[in-house]
Design a protein around this motif. Sequence first.
Motif, mmCIF file in Angstrom:
data_model
loop_
_atom_site.group_PDB
_atom_site.id
_atom_site.type_symbol
_atom_site.label_atom_id
_atom_site.label_comp_id
_atom_site.label_asym_id
_atom_site.label_seq_id
_atom_site.Cartn_x
_atom_site.Cartn_y
_atom_site.Cartn_z
ATOM 1 N N GLU A 162 43.324 94.879 -49.900
ATOM 2 C CA GLU A 162 44.045 94.414 -51.096
ATOM 3 C C GLU A 162 43.112 93.803 -52.125
ATOM 4 O O GLU A 162 43.321 93.966 -53.331
ATOM 5 C CB GLU A 162 45.111 93.399 -50.672
ATOM 6 C CG GLU A 162 46.046 92.997 -51.792
ATOM 7 C CD GLU A 162 47.265 92.236 -51.305
ATOM 8 O OE1 GLU A 162 47.817 91.449 -52.099
ATOM 9 O OE2 GLU A 162 47.662 92.430 -50.129
ATOM 10 N N THR A 163 42.090 93.086 -51.664
ATOM 11 C CA THR A 163 41.212 92.360 -52.593
ATOM 12 C C THR A 163 39.939 93.120 -52.945
ATOM 13 O O THR A 163 39.308 92.820 -53.970
ATOM 14 C CB THR A 163 40.782 91.008 -51.991
ATOM 15 O OG1 THR A 163 40.011 91.257 -50.797
ATOM 16 C CG2 THR A 163 41.985 90.145 -51.658
ATOM 17 N N GLY A 164 39.532 94.055 -52.084
ATOM 18 C CA GLY A 164 38.256 94.721 -52.264
ATOM 19 C C GLY A 164 37.081 93.944 -51.716
ATOM 20 O O GLY A 164 35.938 94.410 -51.795
ATOM 21 N N LEU A 165 37.345 92.772 -51.143
ATOM 22 C CA LEU A 165 36.266 91.972 -50.564
ATOM 23 C C LEU A 165 35.926 92.486 -49.168
ATOM 24 O O LEU A 165 36.810 92.903 -48.420
ATOM 25 C CB LEU A 165 36.676 90.497 -50.481
ATOM 26 C CG LEU A 165 36.976 89.798 -51.802
ATOM 27 C CD1 LEU A 165 37.350 88.335 -51.553
ATOM 28 C CD2 LEU A 165 35.778 89.880 -52.751
ATOM 29 N N PRO A 166 34.657 92.444 -48.782
ATOM 30 C CA PRO A 166 34.256 92.969 -47.470
ATOM 31 C C PRO A 166 34.844 92.170 -46.316
ATOM 32 O O PRO A 166 34.960 90.941 -46.380
ATOM 33 C CB PRO A 166 32.730 92.829 -47.481
ATOM 34 C CG PRO A 166 32.360 92.665 -48.908
ATOM 35 C CD PRO A 166 33.510 91.985 -49.570
ATOM 36 N N VAL A 167 35.177 92.869 -45.257
ATOM 37 C CA VAL A 167 35.625 92.223 -44.029
ATOM 38 C C VAL A 167 34.397 92.013 -43.140
ATOM 39 O O VAL A 167 33.541 92.889 -43.018
ATOM 40 C CB VAL A 167 36.714 93.046 -43.317
ATOM 41 C CG1 VAL A 167 36.205 94.402 -42.882
ATOM 42 C CG2 VAL A 167 37.274 92.294 -42.135
ATOM 43 N N ILE A 168 34.292 90.824 -42.571
ATOM 44 C CA ILE A 168 33.144 90.424 -41.752
ATOM 45 C C ILE A 168 33.573 90.502 -40.295
ATOM 46 O O ILE A 168 34.410 89.717 -39.844
ATOM 47 C CB ILE A 168 32.690 89.003 -42.134
ATOM 48 C CG1 ILE A 168 32.303 88.955 -43.613
ATOM 49 C CG2 ILE A 168 31.528 88.550 -41.241
ATOM 50 C CD1 ILE A 168 32.431 87.582 -44.237
ATOM 51 N N VAL A 169 33.018 91.461 -39.557
ATOM 52 C CA VAL A 169 33.534 91.843 -38.250
ATOM 53 C C VAL A 169 32.680 91.278 -37.117
ATOM 54 O O VAL A 169 31.465 91.513 -37.051
ATOM 55 C CB VAL A 169 33.604 93.378 -38.116
ATOM 56 C CG1 VAL A 169 34.140 93.775 -36.745
ATOM 57 C CG2 VAL A 169 34.459 93.980 -39.231
ATOM 58 N N HIS A 170 33.361 90.564 -36.217
ATOM 59 C CA HIS A 170 32.783 90.115 -34.958
ATOM 60 C C HIS A 170 33.321 91.018 -33.860
ATOM 61 O O HIS A 170 34.523 91.224 -33.760
ATOM 62 C CB HIS A 170 33.203 88.656 -34.697
ATOM 63 C CG HIS A 170 32.906 88.144 -33.322
ATOM 64 N ND1 HIS A 170 31.935 87.190 -33.088
ATOM 65 C CD2 HIS A 170 33.454 88.410 -32.109
ATOM 66 C CE1 HIS A 170 31.897 86.914 -31.788
ATOM 67 N NE2 HIS A 170 32.813 87.638 -31.178
ATOM 68 N N THR A 171 32.439 91.569 -33.031
ATOM 69 C CA THR A 171 32.910 92.363 -31.898
ATOM 70 C C THR A 171 32.011 92.105 -30.697
ATOM 71 O O THR A 171 30.789 92.104 -30.811
ATOM 72 C CB THR A 171 32.941 93.879 -32.226
ATOM 73 O OG1 THR A 171 33.443 94.607 -31.105
ATOM 74 C CG2 THR A 171 31.585 94.408 -32.630
#
Length: 258
Positions: A120-129
Amino acid sequence: MLVDSHCHLNYKGLAEQQGEVLARARERGVTAMLNIATRESEWDDVLAAAEANDDVWASVGIHPHDADHHPDVDTAKLVARAAHPRVIGIGETGLDYYYDKSDRMRQQDSFRRHIHASQETGLPVIVHTRDAEDDTLALLGEEMGRATFPGVIHCFTASDNFARKALDLGLFISISGIVTFKNAADLQATAKWLPQDRLLIETDSPFLAPVPHRGKTGEPAFVADTLAFLAALRGEDRDALAAATSDNFYALFNKALP
């Protein structure tokens, strides 16, 4: 010119001396730091640090460890807080099946909410896995098919295969001080071939202090040590890699651009 793409300036060990921590980072050439939130109670403090320092930026998110405790943090709440001019990323979020501190289905639900906020915002998602490669890739792939979004796999420690599939999805990969550890041969092998234009560097401080600072509280200044190790590992010029990873940071987190 160095960027620490993931740190926790408001965590114990750094918060008590935040001014000195920032000064030491600047002395070593760190020009930007992304201060990461992991639970809603941190959001105000993380934002305050970013508001007070032109070289500090903020994210808003819920770590998978805390998914059980934040059922009310939905996409709308994330989007609303992400409107703040100093917030440039969504997360950290993702899946952690190693500790299983939150129910796995709740982790997945929270992860989707963050991805929807990114879409929705275009901001990057910061993924922990961690220990959740298959489910992480499946969820990322499903959501990417619904609507594309930018993102980064932070503190990468997953398999070579996971790296290739994450890159295929258009994601960036961030390398932490773990790459300098003696027992990190698999990670080092992956870090050698990662495309330079999709590579970020981070400290995840106050955790994971790189060699030669093992056993100390991690801090953003140490990103310089990780960079030096990574440049030698890849056979690349240190300054060129510093410039490339900094450029990559601004290409991904483009809300931070002037």
